[in-house]
Write an enzyme that holds these catalytic residues in place. Structure first.
Site, PDB file in Angstrom:
ATOM      1  N   GLU A 275       0.847  -1.196   0.000  1.00 46.43           N
ATOM      2  CA  GLU A 275       0.000   0.000   0.000  1.00 46.43           C
ATOM      3  C   GLU A 275       0.878   1.240   0.000  1.00 46.43           C
ATOM      4  O   GLU A 275       1.839   1.313   0.783  1.00 46.43           O
ATOM      5  CB  GLU A 275      -0.931  -0.008   1.218  1.00 46.43           C
ATOM      6  N   HIS A 294      -8.288   1.093   1.156  1.00 53.37           N
ATOM      7  CA  HIS A 294      -8.123   0.907   2.601  1.00 53.37           C
ATOM      8  C   HIS A 294      -8.890   1.977   3.388  1.00 53.37           C
ATOM      9  O   HIS A 294      -8.323   2.734   4.181  1.00 53.37           O
ATOM     10  CB  HIS A 294      -6.651   0.931   3.003  1.00 53.37           C
TER      11      HIS A 294
END
Length: 336
Positions: A275, A294
């Protein structure tokens, strides 16, 4: 417990204003704007505030050894997280500083997002919206979206929930409201935990019997890679996977392979192995995957909830009562 009548509390977490106002009537409260960067508190320019603090409430800011060295009066740390990954627990324990956490702060909003991903995956809503925005819907074939984005109903289908904790239980309640049958895998729960609402079953049985599997187990050594190629192959062809929990629970390449081959009909994902998700990541090119960046805990309601839980911990500590959700129980005897 503190000895001063108004313990000095430094708050660097995002915090609910009303709860802060209530606390300010009981504590000498200093609230600083949250940085949102995961900085070390030792590098935050708060040396005087740390030196004066009897308690610190933080979320993203890191309370490590150098930060603790500046906070010689500290008697309590509150991490506004379910797991206090931003706090050096060993260093706090050596100083006799209990570290309270705020478990379940984002359980409801994560369950909501889980169901958003689930519905989008089964009803193709993200794909349909993207198609609509391109101007592709024309009078030449007004029924094209009816054929292209035909999806599945939830009623009567089986949802397999990995993990029967705070989020898993809320997902269970939502699934039952949609008329789904529910299976739960959680080796730490008694077989009758959910009564008639869900059956607790072994992992292989859950995978083989579920139309949709959703991931809510905590990340620990035993759950990393819990779903690999063998486990994904156990799922029925045409099943779906939803993960708004921990990416590492599902092995990445086997998931991509199962989606490419069509063994899995689709997936809804909010968490990733890297990420931010790289721009050339293969998931971005798969049309049968719904992706969000997320955002499971991205809600003002989470701030209100962790503020409430932090306030409860501060009051218990001040009053010499048991502190809820202490992550380092070893620190408690040192405080007497």
């Amino acid at each position: 417990m503190p000895t001063s009548p108004a313990p000095r509390v430094l708050v660097t977490a995002a915090f609910d204003q009303r709860i802060a106002e209530d606390l300010a009537a009981e504590f000498d409260l200093t609230v600083v704007p949250p940085s949102g960067t995961g900085r070390r508190l030792a590098d935050a320019g708060l040396d005087d505030e740390l030196a004066a603090a009897d308690a610190v409430v933080c979320e993203l800011d890191v309370l490590d050894e150098p930060s603790l060295a500046l906070a010689g009066n500290l008697g309590l740390a509150v991490s506004c997280r379910a797991a206090p990954v931003n706090v050096d627990l060993d260093a706090c324990s050596r100083r006799g500083i209990p570290v309270a956490t705020t478990p379940g702060r984002n359980a409801d909003v994560t369950a909501d997002l889980t169901f958003s991903l689930l519905l989008s995956a089964l009803r193709n809503t993200s794909r349909a919206e993207a198609w609509l925005r391109t101007g592709a819907w024309t009078s030449d074939d007004v029924f094209e979206p009816y054929r292209a984005f035909r999806g599945l109903s939830l009623r009567g289908r089986t949802l397999g929930i990995l993990g029967g904790g705070a989020v898993g239980r809320r997902v269970l309640a939502r699934a039952r409201a949609f008329g789904m049958r529910v299976l739960v895998y959680d080796p730490y729960l008694p077989a009758d935990t959910f009564g008639d609402d869900a059956a607790i079953v072994p992992l292989d049985e859950l995978l083989a019997g579920s139309d949709v599997v959703t991931v809510h187990v905590p990340l620990m050594e035993s759950t990393i890679g819990l779903l690999g190629a063998e486990q994904l192959a156990t799922m029925p062809r045409g099943a779906y996977l939803v993960n708004a929990g921990r990416a590492a629970v599902v092995e990445e390449q086997p998931l991509i392979d199962a989606l490419r081959s069509g063994h899995l009909a689709g997936a809804g994902l909010d968490v990733y192995w890297a990420e931010p998700l790289p721009a050339d990541h293969p998931l971005l090119s798969l049309p049968n995957v719904t992706l969000t960046p997320h955002i499971g805990g991205a809600s003002d309601d989470v701030i209100v909830e962790h503020s409430r839980l932090a306030a409860d911990a501060l009051r218990a500590w001040r009053d010499g009562a048991p502190i809820p959700s202490v992550a380092n129980a070893a620190a408690l005897p040192a405080r007497g």
